[in-house]
Write an enzyme that holds these catalytic residues in place. Structure first.
Site, PDB file in Angstrom:
ATOM      1  N   GLN A 281       0.954  -2.973   9.184  1.00  0.00           N
ATOM      2  CA  GLN A 281      -0.220  -2.315   8.439  1.00  0.00           C
ATOM      3  C   GLN A 281      -1.389  -3.476   8.373  1.00  0.00           C
ATOM      4  O   GLN A 281      -2.655  -2.958   8.544  1.00  0.00           O
ATOM      5  CB  GLN A 281       0.041  -1.522   6.938  1.00  0.00           C
ATOM      6  N   GLU A 282      -1.094  -4.383   7.910  1.00  0.00           N
ATOM      7  CA  GLU A 282      -2.065  -5.645   7.560  1.00  0.00           C
ATOM      8  C   GLU A 282      -2.940  -6.093   8.680  1.00  0.00           C
ATOM      9  O   GLU A 282      -4.086  -6.213   8.907  1.00  0.00           O
ATOM     10  CB  GLU A 282      -1.490  -6.999   6.745  1.00  0.00           C
ATOM     11  N   SER A 283      -2.213  -6.262   9.893  1.00  0.00           N
ATOM     12  CA  SER A 283      -2.700  -6.874  10.973  1.00  0.00           C
ATOM     13  C   SER A 283      -2.582  -6.572  12.288  1.00  0.00           C
ATOM     14  O   SER A 283      -3.192  -6.780  13.452  1.00  0.00           O
ATOM     15  CB  SER A 283      -2.101  -8.372  11.109  1.00  0.00           C
TER      16      SER A 283
ATOM     17  N   ILE B 268       4.485  -3.788   6.130  1.00  0.00           N
ATOM     18  CA  ILE B 268       3.563  -4.539   5.507  1.00  0.00           C
ATOM     19  C   ILE B 268       2.613  -5.278   6.572  1.00  0.00           C
ATOM     20  O   ILE B 268       1.424  -5.065   6.632  1.00  0.00           O
ATOM     21  CB  ILE B 268       3.727  -5.543   4.375  1.00  0.00           C
TER      22      ILE B 268
ATOM     23  N   TYR C 198      -3.039   3.246   2.562  1.00  0.00           N
ATOM     24  CA  TYR C 198      -2.285   2.005   2.734  1.00  0.00           C
ATOM     25  C   TYR C 198      -0.498   2.232   2.340  1.00  0.00           C
ATOM     26  O   TYR C 198       0.049   1.953   2.930  1.00  0.00           O
ATOM     27  CB  TYR C 198      -2.596   0.832   1.928  1.00  0.00           C
TER      28      TYR C 198
END
EC number: 4.2.2.n1
Length: 645
Positions: free
Chosen positions: A504-506, A501, A614
């Site tokens: 993927q996010e940052s 997660i 995502y």
């Protein structure tokens, strides 16, 4: 480390005013240079400029000295001579802020109305829109009218509102009589398409007197798209009026698809639309008739329209609709309708194989699935799980020993120091320029160098810039491993999943902020942070700025992820979608599918392309992280794979 540096900074600052002339001698060691750099920064923040001027000469050999020079120049830009700025830019061609300084100084010279000086300083067109407007205005002021009008036209033709600095350029262009009224119409069309109603109204109001009839019609249409049929009937049919009507029609369709659908014949007649133009209107409405609330008659009309459509994305949306409702006949029909190029995408190759398996054509299906397994990502892993075979990760190894020539030079020295001071975003700008200038082989070495230095976000950035997709170790470093291990301990979420997660996010940039306010490694919104801290009684959190601290972010982020994970029965497909799009939307999608489809169909039928991508990425990234943590890289658990959705 962060807290230690802050304490050190304060201690250093306390001694700034006690400096003697002997202490300003050039620092010999890197530690001494860092100490002086911290003192200068603190003195600058305290506006102790005599201390700054006294100490700066002793830091000329420090890698971040150009940043101090930049601040020195820009703090007093209004009084800087052009030669100072020119010399700085030439001396620091790869320094990120030096690249923006040229445009800033062009604007400063425009403020001084030094038009010849502006063109001498910037003989070529500068980078920013504001500076370009000032540049072409300088051209006009120095008698180079034709170049000025050409530049004005290029800057004019946009649907966005331009900076105020452009007004005087546009004004002299208009006064010269060189601004064709058609340029107004073209910009109005672009503004209408961009949804910039305010600009449409302003532009229409500025049109010449003999255009006032069309100008009034344009203003009415922009302010009330529902008058599109009146507009179509009362204006002559031209390419411009057809395009304006189509934009307004799309707005009507967003609000009331049925009203728009019934309007098409009248609109086509009034504006003399050809078949392709009519089909564009049908496509617009068809996009709006994909929900579960359409009537049988609307559904038939929609499918007839899509069957005639040349829009690949619209046909793909219809394929996903068939997947989401478990409509196997529809899946076959709409897959066949896709153009050949689209059929070669991983997702549609997989679903073609799925249909072949259903018909008993196992050999053909397995051939497709085995071909897919040679690739990387979500569907290759799905293919392996579908036929019960192990997915083999393909990993390119970067050289362990990096060419020393790559690690020398001012750019790399600045990156090292910026990372030392936890200035990740500035370091990323430096790093991006450095990586972009290298060959693919050198980019792989730089990715490894960043990996070895635990610059996790820079390692990832180098693999993206170089398209080094099989360099999985550098793409998916075990970043902040100890923190993730600590904060997933005692929770049901796997450590690898939480890391997927965050990746993927940052992309492992701890200082990243999204336009909507999400912050840090796990991109947490301030409201979510406050709610999660209260729900889990997490101590020590008081302000959104703390979300840029990796430990705080991971603590809160893993707690929130645990919350959504438990809400959805420990199913990563649901919790990943919820983390991105919100739990409410996931429940809506589950209600629509109503237990009729499998896991892969549910993922592919997610209507939001961002969330769909995502979820696919997170599941694949989780598999990569499990591999690097010593587990098998299976995409889905048996429970996730086997249940109905």
């Amino acid at each position: 480390m962060e807290k230690a540096k802050q304490v050190t900074w304060r201690l250093l600052a306390a001694g700034v005013c006690l400096l003697t002339v002997s202490s300003v001698a050039r620092a010999d060691s890197l530690d001494e240079q860092r100490s002086r750099y911290a003192q200068i920064k603190q003195a600058w923040d305290n506006r102790q400029m005599d201390v700054v001027e006294q100490m700066m000469p002793g830091l000329k050999d420090y890698p971040l000295y150009p940043y101090l020079e930049y601040r020195q120049i820009t703090d007093d830009l209004m009084n800087q001579p052009a030669v100072t700025v020119t010399n700085f830019v030439r001396a620091n061609p790869t320094l990120p802020p030096a690249r923006t300084l040229q445009s800033r100084f062009v604007n400063e010279l425009a403020r001084r109305e030094d038009w010849r000086g502006l063109l001498a300083f910037s003989p070529e067109k500068p980078g920013t829109t504001e500076a370009q407007c000032n540049y072409y205005y300088a051209k006009w002021n120095t008698g180079q009218s034709e170049e000025a009008w050409q530049g004005a036209k290029e800057l004019w033709l946009t649907g966005k509102s331009q900076p105020n600095a452009c007004d005087k350029l546009f004004s002299v262009w208009r006064a010269s009589g060189k601004q064709d009224p058609l340029a107004y119409l073209e910009r109005i069309r672009l503004a209408m398409k961009a949804g910039n109603t305010g600009l449409v109204t302003v532009l229409a109001g500025q049109m010449p007197a003999d255009y006032q009839t069309i100008a009034s019609a344009i203003i009415s249409l922009a302010n009330n798209p529902n008058t599109v049929l009146t507009f179509a009937r009362t204006t002559g049919a031209t390419d411009f009026t057809r395009q304006m009507a189509a934009v307004a029609f799309a707005s009507v369709a967003r609000q009331d698809a049925e009203n728009a659908r019934l309007m098409i014949p009248s609109l086509a007649q009034a504006q003399q639309l050809n078949e392709d133009q009519i089909q564009e209107l049908r496509d617009i409405v068809a996009w709006r008739l994909m929900g579960n609330d359409v009537t049988d008659e609307q559904a038939k009309w929609r499918d007839d329209a899509i069957m005639r459509s040349q829009s690949t994305s619209l046909i793909e949306r219809r394929v996903r609709m068939a997947l989401g409702t478990g409509d196997r006949r529809g899946l076959n029909t709409w897959l066949a309708r896709l153009p050949m190029e689209a059929k070669e995408k991983d997702e549609w190759r997989y679903w073609q194989a799925d249909l072949l398996l259903e018909r008993g054509r196992e050999a053909e299906a397995k051939e497709i699935l085995h071909q897919l397994m040679q690739q990387r990502g979500f569907y290759p892993m799905v293919a392996a799980q579908r036929i019960g075979e192990e997915y083999e990760l393909k990993i390119d190894k970067a050289p362990q020993n990096v060419d020393s020539a790559l690690t020398q030079g001012p750019e790399m020295a600045r990156v090292r120091e910026l990372m030392y001071w936890n200035l990740d975003n500035t370091a990323r700008s430096e790093w991006a320029n450095l990586v972009k200038s290298k060959s693919k082989t050198e980019q792989a070495q730089l990715a490894r160098y960043a990996f070895n230095n635990q610059w996790w976000d820079l390692s990832v950035q180098a693999t993206i810039a170089g398209k080094l997709w099989d360099h999985l170790e550098e793409r998916f470093p075990l970043a902040y491993n100890d923190l993730f291990k600590r904060y997933t301990s005692g929770k049901e979420i796997p450590q690898s999943y939480a890391m997927a997660i965050a990746r993927q996010e940052s992309a492992w940039n701890p200082k990243v902020k999204s336009p909507v306010g999400a912050s840090g490694l796990m991109q947490i919104m301030p409201g979510t942070a406050t709610h999660t801290v209260k729900m889990f009684s997490i101590p020590g959190y008081s302000s959104p700025g703390q979300l840029l601290d990796p430990e705080t972010n991971i603590n809160i982020g893993t707690s929130y992820l645990q919350y959504v994970y438990q809400q959805f029965g420990n199913n990563r497909i649901f919790s990943s979608a919820a983390y991105n799009a919100g739990p409410g939307r996931v429940r809506t999608w589950l209600g629509n599918s109503a237990g009729r489809i499998d896991a892969v169909a549910f993922v592919e039928s997610i209507p939001f392309s961002e969330t769909r991508g995502y979820v696919k990425n997170v599941l694949a990234y989780d598999a990569y992280y499990r591999y690097f943590m010593g587990d098998k890289p299976t995409l889905m658990s048996a429970t996730e794979w086997g249940r109905r959705y």
